[in-house]
Design an enzyme around this catalytic site. Structure first.
Site, PDB file in Angstrom:
ATOM      1  CG  ASP A 132      17.945  -6.821 -25.074  1.00  0.00           C
ATOM      2  OD1 ASP A 132      18.858  -7.514 -25.542  1.00  0.00           O
ATOM      3  OD2 ASP A 132      17.993  -5.576 -25.026  1.00  0.00           O
ATOM      4  NE  ARG A 181      22.131 -10.446 -27.470  1.00  0.00           N
ATOM      5  CZ  ARG A 181      21.302  -9.505 -26.980  1.00  0.00           C
ATOM      6  NH1 ARG A 181      21.443  -9.072 -25.750  1.00  0.00           N
ATOM      7  NH2 ARG A 181      20.324  -9.028 -27.710  1.00  0.00           N
TER       8      ARG A 181
END
Length: 285
Positions: free
Chosen positions: A98, A148
């Site tokens: 992340d 992502r």
């Protein structure tokens, strides 16, 4: 939210898995204050991987580096991240790192690069609202890192981040175009792409590009949050696109949720719009 414990999360994703859709587990929590807490977080990530493997669930995990002592000791964080990536590799799985606030961007990318060079199974979130993201993407492409692509959820100053939705959307499309260019390279040279958005216009844009460029389903996927915009999730699936469901769980959901709303008011608008869309959806009953 899929619950507060891993067991509750696994129960929640069982129907998704049976339907043949992959998942990505996200254990909520950030900014540990002791190495011992980071050790526990590392063990938790490995346990998540093992649980997915043993249950035969097609899924991977999202890793937050501030849970692994990035604030305290970047070298310790690197060691923990290596350990998690090695465990994932042993189970023929992957991790996705992340991206947190901009204060951590550079350190996150350094750790990601080292882990990817060693294990080759790491991905990372790139935030379209950061001005630096185009340059960051160019540095990542040779590593064949799974990217992502997200808009970004933290409040950042105008000196480093786009403030207007139109500008963020334009940056997202530009980054998306660059990734699609890369996907057209011969096999072995292209990374995977995760299109992580609930924005209908950006989803339509991505779908059109995929169709026009004849991008293969094994080269990309859409990612959407558990229970958010199920109408859009169904639309993506009905068009034949791969979809991975992002599944957050953990006891830290209240501070996580409140912090996101306080950091960036646009997050509240996103939640309200999503709830309204769910209420209007014919699948909501």
């Amino acid at each position: 939210m899929a619950g507060e414990t891993l067991e509750e999360a696994l129960h929640a994703i069982a129907p998704i898995s049976r339907a043949g859709r992959p998942v990505i587990l996200n254990h909520l929590g950030e900014n540990v204050v002791t190495p011992a807490e980071a050790r526990l977080a590392c063990d938790s990530y490995v346990r998540m991987l093992r649980s997915l493997h043993d249950a035969g669930i097609n899924g991977n995990i999202a890793v937050k580096l501030t849970q692994l002592a990035l604030d305290l000791d970047p070298q310790l964080c690197l060691s923990f991240t290596r350990e998690i990536a090695a465990a994932a590799a042993a189970m023929q799985n992957s991790i996705e790192v992340d991206m947190e606030g901009s204060a951590y961007t550079e350190a996150t990318l350094r750790i990601l690069e080292q882990v990817q060079r060693e294990h080759g199974n790491a991905g990372v979130a790139i935030q379209a609202y950061l001005s630096r993201s185009q340059a960051d993407l160019e540095k990542l492409l040779p590593l064949k890192v799974k990217v992502r692509l997200v808009k970004g959820a933290y409040r950042e100053p105008a000196s480093i981040a786009f403030q207007r939705k139109n500008d963020v959307d334009a940056s997202y499309r530009k980054l998306l175009d660059r990734m699609f260019d890369q996907l057209l390279l011969p096999d072995g040279h292209a990374p995977r792409l995760a299109i992580a958005t609930h924005d209908p216009a950006l989803i339509d844009y991505a779908c059109a590009k995929i169709r026009d460029l004849h991008v293969r389903p094994d080269q990309y996927e859409f990612q959407m949050l558990l229970g958010i915009r199920r109408d859009l999730q169904q639309k993506v699936l009905s068009l034949g696109h791969p979809l991975r469901i992002y599944v957050p769980f953990g006891e830290a959901w209240v501070p996580y949720f409140m912090r996101r709303l306080s950091e960036r008011p646009a997050n509240l608008l996103f939640v309200l719009r999503s709830l309204l869309a769910e209420a209007k959806s014919p699948d909501s009953n």
